[in-house]
Write a protein that holds these residues in place. Structure first.
Motif, short mmCIF file in Angstrom:
data_model
loop_
_atom_site.label_atom_id
_atom_site.label_comp_id
_atom_site.label_asym_id
_atom_site.label_seq_id
_atom_site.Cartn_x
_atom_site.Cartn_y
_atom_site.Cartn_z
N ALA A 51 0.83 -1.20 0.00
CA ALA A 51 0.00 0.00 0.00
C ALA A 51 0.87 1.25 0.00
N ALA A 52 1.96 1.24 0.77
CA ALA A 52 2.85 2.40 0.81
C ALA A 52 3.54 2.61 -0.53
N LEU A 53 3.93 1.52 -1.18
CA LEU A 53 4.58 1.63 -2.49
C LEU A 53 3.62 2.21 -3.52
N ILE A 54 2.39 1.72 -3.53
CA ILE A 54 1.39 2.23 -4.47
C ILE A 54 1.14 3.72 -4.23
N GLN A 55 1.04 4.10 -2.96
CA GLN A 55 0.81 5.52 -2.64
C GLN A 55 1.97 6.38 -3.12
N THR A 56 3.19 5.88 -2.99
CA THR A 56 4.36 6.62 -3.44
C THR A 56 4.40 6.74 -4.95
N VAL A 57 4.11 5.65 -5.65
CA VAL A 57 4.12 5.68 -7.12
C VAL A 57 3.06 6.67 -7.63
N GLU A 58 1.89 6.66 -7.02
CA GLU A 58 0.85 7.62 -7.41
C GLU A 58 1.32 9.06 -7.20
N THR A 59 1.99 9.29 -6.08
CA THR A 59 2.51 10.63 -5.79
C THR A 59 3.59 11.02 -6.79
N LEU A 60 4.45 10.08 -7.15
CA LEU A 60 5.51 10.37 -8.11
C LEU A 60 4.96 10.75 -9.48
N LEU A 86 16.77 6.65 8.95
CA LEU A 86 16.03 5.91 7.93
C LEU A 86 14.53 6.14 7.97
N GLY A 87 14.03 6.67 9.08
CA GLY A 87 12.59 6.81 9.19
C GLY A 87 11.91 5.44 9.25
N ARG A 88 10.66 5.40 8.83
CA ARG A 88 9.93 4.14 8.83
C ARG A 88 8.97 4.15 7.65
N PHE A 89 9.42 3.65 6.52
CA PHE A 89 8.61 3.68 5.32
C PHE A 89 7.27 2.98 5.54
N GLY A 90 6.19 3.69 5.22
CA GLY A 90 4.85 3.13 5.43
C GLY A 90 4.43 3.10 6.88
N GLY A 91 5.15 3.82 7.74
CA GLY A 91 4.81 3.81 9.17
C GLY A 91 3.43 4.34 9.46
N HIS A 92 2.98 5.31 8.66
CA HIS A 92 1.64 5.87 8.89
C HIS A 92 0.55 4.85 8.61
N ILE A 93 0.81 3.96 7.65
CA ILE A 93 -0.19 2.92 7.35
C ILE A 93 -0.15 1.83 8.41
N ALA A 94 1.05 1.46 8.84
CA ALA A 94 1.18 0.42 9.87
C ALA A 94 0.53 0.86 11.18
N SER A 95 0.60 2.15 11.49
CA SER A 95 0.07 2.64 12.76
C SER A 95 -1.43 2.89 12.71
N ALA A 96 -1.89 3.49 11.63
CA ALA A 96 -3.30 3.89 11.54
C ALA A 96 -4.15 2.93 10.72
N GLN A 97 -3.49 2.00 9.99
CA GLN A 97 -4.19 1.03 9.15
C GLN A 97 -4.92 1.67 7.97
N VAL A 98 -4.61 2.91 7.65
CA VAL A 98 -5.17 3.59 6.48
C VAL A 98 -4.07 4.43 5.84
N THR A 99 -4.17 4.63 4.52
CA THR A 99 -3.15 5.40 3.83
C THR A 99 -3.20 6.88 4.18
N GLY A 100 -4.29 7.33 4.77
CA GLY A 100 -4.41 8.74 5.15
C GLY A 100 -3.98 9.02 6.58
N GLY A 101 -3.32 8.08 7.23
CA GLY A 101 -2.93 8.28 8.61
C GLY A 101 -1.58 8.94 8.79
N TYR A 102 -1.18 9.77 7.86
CA TYR A 102 0.11 10.44 7.90
C TYR A 102 0.04 11.74 8.70
N ALA A 103 1.22 12.22 9.11
CA ALA A 103 1.30 13.53 9.75
C ALA A 103 1.01 14.60 8.70
N HIS A 104 0.21 15.58 9.07
CA HIS A 104 -0.15 16.64 8.14
C HIS A 104 0.90 17.75 8.18
N SER A 105 2.11 17.37 7.81
CA SER A 105 3.23 18.32 7.77
C SER A 105 4.37 17.64 7.04
#
Length: 449
Positions: A102-111, A301-320
């Protein structure tokens, strides 16, 4: 007539720019009114994919000038795109699973959106009267319709999905207020940049504030007001006319707020003065704190896809901009923020210190200021608009390089004619009965041929 790759890219960019921004608002409003079916879905994604295909075919013809004339800025931007793609692919390959997918798809769409908006910003013909006319017509239609909406309903927020009198699922074909506000913001930034008269810009700012307020997105509204105030202050320092314009705009906006205060007091736009009681602000605070915790766990390194792992949705990212650090590590965060910061500072240098008021530099300054402000305060890394600012800055750099080269060629041509054909030059001067500098300015312009 056969068009060159450069001409095709310019024409595609002009059409795409209109469709993705003012056209987006017109399309979704007509869909919400039931006038047309949602043949293009949400429009922004479909049109972006089509433009991505077109740009992939045309980009090779643009690369040489883009990379050489933008002083390495475009190269760094493209390297950032490649880095994000490789970073995402490596994480997915090493870890796998549904979250990484899911994180990869979200990144490709953004790219895809980043590349489209970057090339779009680079090739927008800001000096096109036809494009400016189309934007003006769209702006008049949009502002007029919103004024009609407020006058007939008494509601100070336009929410297109409420116009649908069908089952809830059909509402997905109509944009939310965020999509409307994004398109209206770019529409206004473009018109302010290409307009030259102080009065026209003042009217745009007042009507633009009304449009952004009615559309209801707080981030875009206050970013537009902040930019408008900054531009007017900069121009006021250069001209008494703009100083009077600044005072007039402030006076009109204050009069409107005071006269309509009771009607506006309960709006979500004014909730910014008491955010502690709003659920959306509290949710964003929680998401931001979660992002900080993930960054502290792995600062490099951060945590790629961490917002999805934590919130279980692709929109669970920090708004910043912290969402960039979480997903793409410290280097990705530095590149993401650095591209916008460098573009803003570079455009500000041309606009303020060098006094270049050209439309390209005003547009680059405006877009990058708004994006930088919202990246810090409200928007995640998946918000595509910063790429438009990167492209706008590259556009201004390349245009300045072309103008400088044209001036140099004209100067060299003038010297060549003086050195190679002195007899002809003297004869022409004698025939005219005057010298070259009688007009008061030497002619350093390139030949019209």
């Amino acid at each position: 007539m056969v068009l060159s790759g450069d001409a095709l890219t310019t024409r595609a960019s002009a059409i795409g720019f209109f469709v993705l921004f003012p056209g987006f608002i017109l399309y979704h409003t007509l869909v919400a009114m039931g006038v047309i079916p949602a043949v293009l879905g949400g429009l922004f994604g479909v049109v972006s994919v089509l433009m991505f295909i077109v740009y992939c075919a045309l980009l090779p013809s643009q690369l040489y000038l883009l990379l050489t004339a933008s002083r390495g800025y475009a190269l760094v931007t493209l390297c950032f795109f490649v880095y994000v793609l490789l970073w995402s692919a490596v994480n997915y390959g090493l870890i796998g699973g549904s979250v990484m997918q899911a994180a990869l798809i979200q990144t490709v769409e953004t790219l895809v959106l980043w590349l489209v908006l970057f090339v779009l910003g680079y090739r927008i013909p800001l000096d096109s009267p036809r494009l400016a006319r189309a934007f003006w017509i769209a702006f008049v239609l949009i502002a007029g319709y919103l004024a009609f909406h407020v006058a007939t309903t008494g509601q100070w927020m336009f929410f297109a999905r409420r116009m649908l009198e069908v089952e809830a699922e059909a509402g997905d074909s109509v944009s939310t207020y965020q999509g409307y506000a994004r398109s209206a913001l770019v529409l206004l930034l473009f018109l302010i940049a290409v307009s030259e008269r102080a009065v026209v810009r003042a009217v745009l700012i007042v009507l633009g504030a009304f449009v952004m307020f009615v559309l209801g997105a707080r981030s875009e509204l206050y970013a537009f007001l902040a930019l408008s105030g900054l531009l007017l202050l900069l121009w006021a320092g250069m001209s008494v006319k703009y100083m009077l314009t600044l005072l007039a705009v402030v006076g009109v906006l204050m009069a409107l707020v005071v006269s309509q205060f009771e009607a506006l007091a309960g709006s979500r736009q004014l909730q910014i003065f008491d955010l502690s009681g709003t659920s959306s602000w509290l949710a964003r605070q929680n998401l931001g704190q979660r992002a900080v915790a993930q960054i502290l766990e792995s600062p490099l390194l951060g945590r790629f896809g961490g917002h999805i792992a934590s919130a279980q949705v692709t929109g669970g990212y920090a708004h910043s901009m912290l969402s960039a650090w979480v997903n793409y590590g410290l280097l990705g965060f530095a590149l993401y923020l650095g591209l916008t910061l460098f573009a803003f500072v570079g455009a500000a240098y041309r606009l303020i210190l060098l006094g270049d008021r050209g439309g390209r530099w005003v547009f680059a300054f405006s877009v990058n200021f708004v994006c930088l402000l919202l990246m810090v305060l409200a928007k995640p890394v998946f918000w595509p608009l910063p790429a438009l600012g990167w492209g706008a800055f590259a556009n201004a750099l390349v245009a300045s390089r072309r103008e400088r080269d044209a001036d140099d060629m004209g100067y060299a041509g003038t010297l060549g004619r003086h050195d190679d054909e002195p007899g002809q030059h003297d004869a022409a001067r004698d025939l005219q009965g005057r010298n070259d500098n009688e007009s008061g300015t030497p002619d350093l312009r390139p030949s019209a041929l």
